[in-house]
Structure formats: structure tokens, C-alpha cells
Design a protein around this motif. Structure first.
Motif, PDB file in Angstrom:
ATOM      1  N   LEU A 137     -24.466   3.580  74.054  1.00 25.40           N
ATOM      2  CA  LEU A 137     -24.625   3.596  72.589  1.00 25.40           C
ATOM      3  C   LEU A 137     -23.423   3.016  71.849  1.00 25.40           C
ATOM      4  CD1 LEU A 137     -26.269   7.095  72.096  1.00 25.40           C
ATOM      5  CD2 LEU A 137     -27.345   4.861  71.773  1.00 25.40           C
ATOM      6  N   GLU A 138     -22.492   2.450  72.564  1.00 26.71           N
ATOM      7  CA  GLU A 138     -21.296   1.873  71.927  1.00 26.71           C
ATOM      8  C   GLU A 138     -21.721   0.911  70.816  1.00 26.71           C
ATOM      9  OE1 GLU A 138     -17.564   1.911  71.066  1.00 26.71           O
ATOM     10  OE2 GLU A 138     -18.158   2.878  72.927  1.00 26.71           O
TER      11      GLU A 138
ATOM     12  N   ASN B  55     -23.451   1.701  68.203  1.00 29.88           N
ATOM     13  CA  ASN B  55     -24.641   2.205  67.525  1.00 29.88           C
ATOM     14  C   ASN B  55     -24.254   3.442  66.720  1.00 29.88           C
ATOM     15  OD1 ASN B  55     -27.143   3.546  66.950  1.00 29.88           O
ATOM     16  ND2 ASN B  55     -28.096   2.399  68.600  1.00 29.88           N
TER      17      ASN B  55
ATOM     18  N   VAL C  37     -25.424  11.873  68.746  1.00 28.37           N
ATOM     19  CA  VAL C  37     -25.480  12.337  70.135  1.00 28.37           C
ATOM     20  C   VAL C  37     -24.272  13.229  70.435  1.00 28.37           C
ATOM     21  CG1 VAL C  37     -25.370  11.605  72.556  1.00 28.37           C
ATOM     22  CG2 VAL C  37     -26.881  10.414  70.950  1.00 28.37           C
TER      23      VAL C  37
ATOM     24  N   LEU D 203     -25.953   5.905  65.961  1.00 28.76           N
ATOM     25  CA  LEU D 203     -26.528   7.138  66.508  1.00 28.76           C
ATOM     26  C   LEU D 203     -25.615   7.802  67.535  1.00 28.76           C
ATOM     27  CD1 LEU D 203     -30.288   6.217  66.944  1.00 28.76           C
ATOM     28  CD2 LEU D 203     -29.251   7.751  65.269  1.00 28.76           C
ATOM     29  N   ARG D 204     -24.602   7.089  67.958  1.00 31.38           N
ATOM     30  CA  ARG D 204     -23.637   7.638  68.925  1.00 31.38           C
ATOM     31  C   ARG D 204     -23.034   8.936  68.398  1.00 31.38           C
ATOM     32  NH1 ARG D 204     -18.147   6.882  70.686  1.00 31.38           N
ATOM     33  NH2 ARG D 204     -18.074   6.584  72.929  1.00 31.38           N
TER      34      ARG D 204
END
Length: 128
Positions: free
Chosen positions: A36-37, A39, A45, A41-42
Motif C-alpha cells: 500500500l506504499e 496509497n 490499515v 488507505l495505508r
């Protein structure tokens, strides 16, 4: 006997917490965050991972402390512990089955199920 069930349930809950914090972070969280780097949304999470780990720890401590409380408080804490670990276990197995074809592909359902079962047993025997 009911006091020992709360201690066992609390220890199981704390074991789930430690397994998640140490092994789960290495096996699941680190590769997920790498994927997810970049992103946005990281961050979600990361928040959800640590929130669930904290919830497991809080329930573990509450189950241990419940061994010293009254019956009504014991029942409430046991039911909450059984519900949280049970819902996470069933959700884990359902998603695993949807993704891999079998609910038994990944083993985290085992400690989750044990923590749920011990919490439920502790709540059940606290009725006496």
C-alpha cells in the motif's frame, strides 16, 4: 472453577494479542503496508491494525480482572470477550474461505476460537 476460567480466557486473549502483535505484524502487516506504499488507505490499515490489537489486549486484561469481580460483571465481560473473539474468528474464516476456497487455510482462527470458547465458558459458569 469459574475464576480459573476467567484467568484462562484472559491468558488466551493476551496470547492472541501477542501473536497478532509479533507474528501477525511480521507475516501480514508489513507486506500489506509495503503493497500500500503511496496509497492513502495505508493509514486506515495502520489504525485498524493497532485498534484491533488494543481491543484484544483490553479484553484480555478485563477477563483477568473479571476473576475478582461479581457474577453480573463476570457474565458481561465473558459475553463481550466471547462475542468479540467469536465475530473476528467467524469473519476471518469466512473471508479466508471466500479468498482461498477453505476456511482453514490460515491458522489464526484457532487461537481466536479458543479465546472465544474460553470466554463463553467463563461467562456460562459465572451464572452459578
Amino acid at each position: 472453577m469459574k475464576h480459573w476460567l476467567f484467568i484462562l480466557a484472559g491468558l488466551a486473549a493476551l496470547a492472541v494479542t501477542l501473536i497478532r502483535a509479533i507474528l501477525g505484524a511480521a507475516v501480514a502487516l508489513t507486506p500489506l503496508l509495503a503493497a500500500l506504499e503511496g496509497n492513502s488507505l495505508r493509514g486506515v490499515v495502520i489504525i485498524n491494525w493497532h485498534a484491533m490489537t488494543a481491543i484484544f489486549a483490553i479484553i484480555g486484561v478485563a477477563l483477568l480482572l473479571a476473576s475478582r469481580l461479581s457474577g453480573a460483571a463476570q457474565i458481561a465481560i465473558g459475553v463481550i470477550g466471547a462475542s468479540v473473539f467469536g465475530v473476528v474468528c467467524v469473519t476471518f474464516m469466512t473471508v479466508t474461505a471466500m479468498e482461498t476456497g477453505s476456511p482453514f487455510t490460515y491458522p489464526p482462527f484457532i487461537p481466536l476460537g479458543i479465546a472465544s470458547g474460553l470466554s463463553a465458558a467463563a461467562a456460562w459458569f459465572a451464572r452459578e
